[in-house]
Motif scaffolding. Structure first.
Motif, PDB file in Angstrom:
ATOM      1  N   VAL A   8       0.800  -1.229   0.000  1.00 28.89           N
ATOM      2  CA  VAL A   8       0.000   0.000   0.000  1.00 28.89           C
ATOM      3  C   VAL A   8       0.837   1.285   0.000  1.00 28.89           C
ATOM      4  CG1 VAL A   8      -1.689   1.339   1.308  1.00 28.89           C
ATOM      5  CG2 VAL A   8      -2.055  -1.097   0.933  1.00 28.89           C
ATOM      6  N   PRO A   9       1.816   1.413   0.910  1.00 22.14           N
ATOM      7  CA  PRO A   9       2.581   2.677   0.899  1.00 22.14           C
ATOM      8  C   PRO A   9       3.253   2.938  -0.443  1.00 22.14           C
ATOM      9  CG  PRO A   9       3.326   1.233   2.686  1.00 22.14           C
ATOM     10  CD  PRO A   9       2.213   0.526   1.999  1.00 22.14           C
ATOM     11  N   TYR A  10       3.715   1.876  -1.083  1.00 22.82           N
ATOM     12  CA  TYR A  10       4.411   2.074  -2.356  1.00 22.82           C
ATOM     13  C   TYR A  10       3.458   2.560  -3.435  1.00 22.82           C
ATOM     14  CZ  TYR A  10       8.302  -0.091  -0.049  1.00 22.82           C
ATOM     15  OH  TYR A  10       9.303  -0.344   0.838  1.00 22.82           O
ATOM     16  N   PHE A  12       0.993   4.481  -2.877  1.00 18.74           N
ATOM     17  CA  PHE A  12       0.748   5.898  -2.585  1.00 18.74           C
ATOM     18  C   PHE A  12       1.877   6.793  -3.098  1.00 18.74           C
ATOM     19  CE2 PHE A  12      -2.872   6.856   0.360  1.00 18.74           C
ATOM     20  CZ  PHE A  12      -3.475   5.619   0.278  1.00 18.74           C
ATOM     21  N   VAL A  13       3.114   6.319  -3.005  1.00 18.36           N
ATOM     22  CA  VAL A  13       4.223   7.192  -3.411  1.00 18.36           C
ATOM     23  C   VAL A  13       4.612   6.994  -4.881  1.00 18.36           C
ATOM     24  CG1 VAL A  13       5.160   7.390  -1.084  1.00 18.36           C
ATOM     25  CG2 VAL A  13       6.030   5.611  -2.614  1.00 18.36           C
ATOM     26  N   PRO A  15       3.050   7.554  -7.848  1.00 12.39           N
ATOM     27  CA  PRO A  15       2.903   8.690  -8.786  1.00 12.39           C
ATOM     28  C   PRO A  15       3.965   9.763  -8.572  1.00 12.39           C
ATOM     29  CG  PRO A  15       0.788   8.120  -7.791  1.00 12.39           C
ATOM     30  CD  PRO A  15       1.828   7.323  -7.072  1.00 12.39           C
ATOM     31  N   LEU A  16       4.271  10.068  -7.298  1.00 13.54           N
ATOM     32  CA  LEU A  16       5.300  11.075  -7.026  1.00 13.54           C
ATOM     33  C   LEU A  16       6.655  10.615  -7.549  1.00 13.54           C
ATOM     34  CD1 LEU A  16       6.070  13.781  -5.519  1.00 13.54           C
ATOM     35  CD2 LEU A  16       6.872  12.287  -3.685  1.00 13.54           C
TER      36      LEU A  16
END
Lengths: 289, 269
Positions: A8-10, A12-13, A15-16
């Motif tokens: 999950v965290p990956y 989220f990051v 697109p950035l």
């Protein structure tokens, strides 16, 4: 997907990471590659250090460097004026909010717009010289834009006028965050304005003053394109009097279509700004401690 | 207690800060002949002719529409990307988190000019020169590092209880972000909208390189060309500048409080 999945965290990051890789990461890698190549169109043969030799042997490049260095003279003047104005605003004299609105204004106006306006104000037969001669200050009646000896100083005046506003904004926000009890105590002890400013306020602002000086240095080195593009008529004129490194890169890339040469200058500019970026980080870390 | 000297100093500074704007507005209202005769005084009989000419005979509306598209596109894109990433960085544990945050923050200080050569070559290759999407990607990338930095700092200050309660309700991370975190983050989001919109609207360097088509010119690129063309018609030029400056000036005066707060927070950029 389960909420505790380690992925999950990956997501989220992602697109950035993608955006930054596209705009910064790939660009910086390709930039270094181009600087060793004779690029025609989109790529070209490896030519070692020849782009660098070409640039370093060109008087125009060194003139641009000298001009950027001359711009650094603005920084101390800017710091002093911005500091004085921020301290004055902090006194909260009657009407200080109106002054704050007006003093922030230069930073809201776009550089190209104010550069066009100032360029007309400082024409030889323009209003500035009209006022100067009306005040019998004829020795100050100069060809501000058209003379090669004066034009860069006019650009410096324009940069001073606008970027000082950033200093005022920064210094005032630091002042507003200070603990007021010490200042009140000093006031009750009968310490005058000058005393309070010099012994209580300014020592607590050392960090933000250094910070402003470093970001101003980054500006003078690499963010004055819009000023000189307008004042110098797009070519760093009169002659080469307002040629700066950014315009040199722009010309090599767009006007003479030599991306390899432009890349070599960009790499050198990036290496110098790395030193400033490191300084910025050191300051920020010390502030946080 | 009367202290004339500080007042005088502020008055002088404010006057200097204000003079170019006043000159622009006053001159725009003068006729060409009146400006020739009197360069510093107020107009005797204000003429609106130059404004009419600017609004109807020049592509200034087209330029503004282009700038607006770029501002909207890049602000929305950068905020969406930055909110997601900042939420993960501030509230989740994962490998590489600190490295990503440090790297992203460091990119704040990279001068945009060093990116133009590789981006220009790449964009020529894949046909993104003079396209909105190409320019929006660049602008969004340039403002993302500061957006992430500001949002991470803010998200870290939110109380843990909020998150625990939402997790008990069975909310997913995306739901927590949208329903809990963002409604509490309106102040930093507004700051970012202001700071980033100012950056994109005011930019000249990227605009002249990546949007060369006349149909895609931004306001800033437009006026840089414009002033060369009407060099001798100074009142007309000033009317053009006034029109170009109007959107930001009006926003600044109307949303002063937010602007001031936004500028003060954005100054760390």
């Amino acid at each position: 997907m389960r909420r505790n999945s380690p992925l999950v965290p990956y997501l989220f990051v992602l697109p950035l990471a993608g955006l930054l890789t596209f705009v910064f990461g790939l660009s910086l890698v390709r930039l270094v590659g181009f600087s060793f190549k004779q690029v025609r169109g989109i790529d070209g043969p490896w030519i070692g250090l020849r782009n660098y030799e070409l640039v370093l042997g060109q008087p125009l490049f060194w003139e641009a460097v000298r001009h950027n260095i001359q711009l650094f003279l603005v920084i101390p003047v800017m710091v002093v004026i911005a500091l004085a104005l921020a301290l004055l605003l902090y006194e909260r004299l009657p009407g200080w909010r109106i002054h704050r609105t007006i003093l922030f204004l230069p930073y809201v106006l776009a550089i190209p717009i104010i550069a066009v306006v100032m360029k007309q104000m400082f024409q030889f037969s323009g209003p500035v010289n009209t006022v100067l001669s009306a005040l019998s200050l004829d020795f100050l009646v100069l060809d501000w834009i058209g003379s090669a000896d004066v034009a860069l100083w006019t650009v410096m005046g324009l940069i001073l006028w606008r970027e000082t506003a950033l200093g005022v904004i920064l210094f005032l926000s630091r002042l507003m965050a200070l603990d007021e009890t010490l200042i009140e105590a000093a006031r009750l002890d009968g310490a005058g304005w000058r005393h309070r400013a010099w012994y209580i306020l300014i020592p607590q602002m050392r960090g933000v003053i250094e910070f402003f000086a470093v970001i101003s240095a980054i500006t003078m080195l690499s963010a004055v394109f819009a000023y000189v593009y307008v004042i110098g008529g797009g070519r760093g004129g009169p002659g080469t009097a307002t040629m700066v490194i950014e315009l040199y890169i722009f010309n090599a890339l767009i006007r003479t279509s030599l991306p390899g040469v432009a890349a070599a200058v960009s790499v050198m500019l990036f290496l110098v700004s790395l030193i400033l970026i490191r300084a910025l980080f050191a300051l920020r870390r010390r502030e946080e401690e | 207690m009367m202290r004339p000297l500080p007042h005088l100093a502020l008055m002088i500074a404010s006057a200097i800060a204000l003079v170019p704007t006043l000159f622009m507005l006053v001159t725009a209202l003068k006729s060409q002949e009146e400006y020739q005769a009197d360069k510093t005084g107020l107009p005797d009989a204000p003429v609106l002719d130059h404004f009419r000419q600017i609004l109807f005979d020049t592509p200034v509306f087209l330029w503004m529409a282009n700038s607006l598209i770029l501002v909207a596109g890049s602000v929305v894109l950068s905020l969406a990307v930055s909110c997601l990433a900042a939420y993960a960085i501030a509230r989740m544990e994962f490998r590489g988190r600190d490295a990503l945050f440090t790297l992203s923050t460091a990119l704040m200080a990279v001068p945009p000019v060093v990116l133009i050569v590789p981006l220009f070559v790449l964009y020529s290759q894949i046909g993104l020169i003079s396209t909105y999407s190409g320019a929006i990607l660049i602008y969004a990338g340039l403002v993302a590092p500061f957006s992430v930095y500001l949002l991470v700092t803010f998200f870290r200050t939110l109380p843990q209880d909020l998150f625990d309660a939402a997790v008990l309700d069975g909310a997913s991370h995306l739901q927590i972000l949208i329903r809990v975190v963002l409604p509490l983050s309106l102040a930093p989001l507004l700051t970012l909208v202001i700071v980033n919109a100012l950056f994109v609207w005011n930019d000249l360097l990227m605009a002249v390189i990546f949007l060369q088509d006349d149909a895609k010119k931004t306001v800033m690129a437009g006026i840089a060309v414009f002033q060369g063309r009407y060099n001798n018609q100074i009142p007309l030029t000033m009317a053009g500048m006034a029109v170009a400056a109007a959107p930001m000036l009006i926003l600044y005066l109307v949303f002063q409080r937010h602007f001031v707060r936004g500028l003060m927070a954005g100054a760390v950029k």
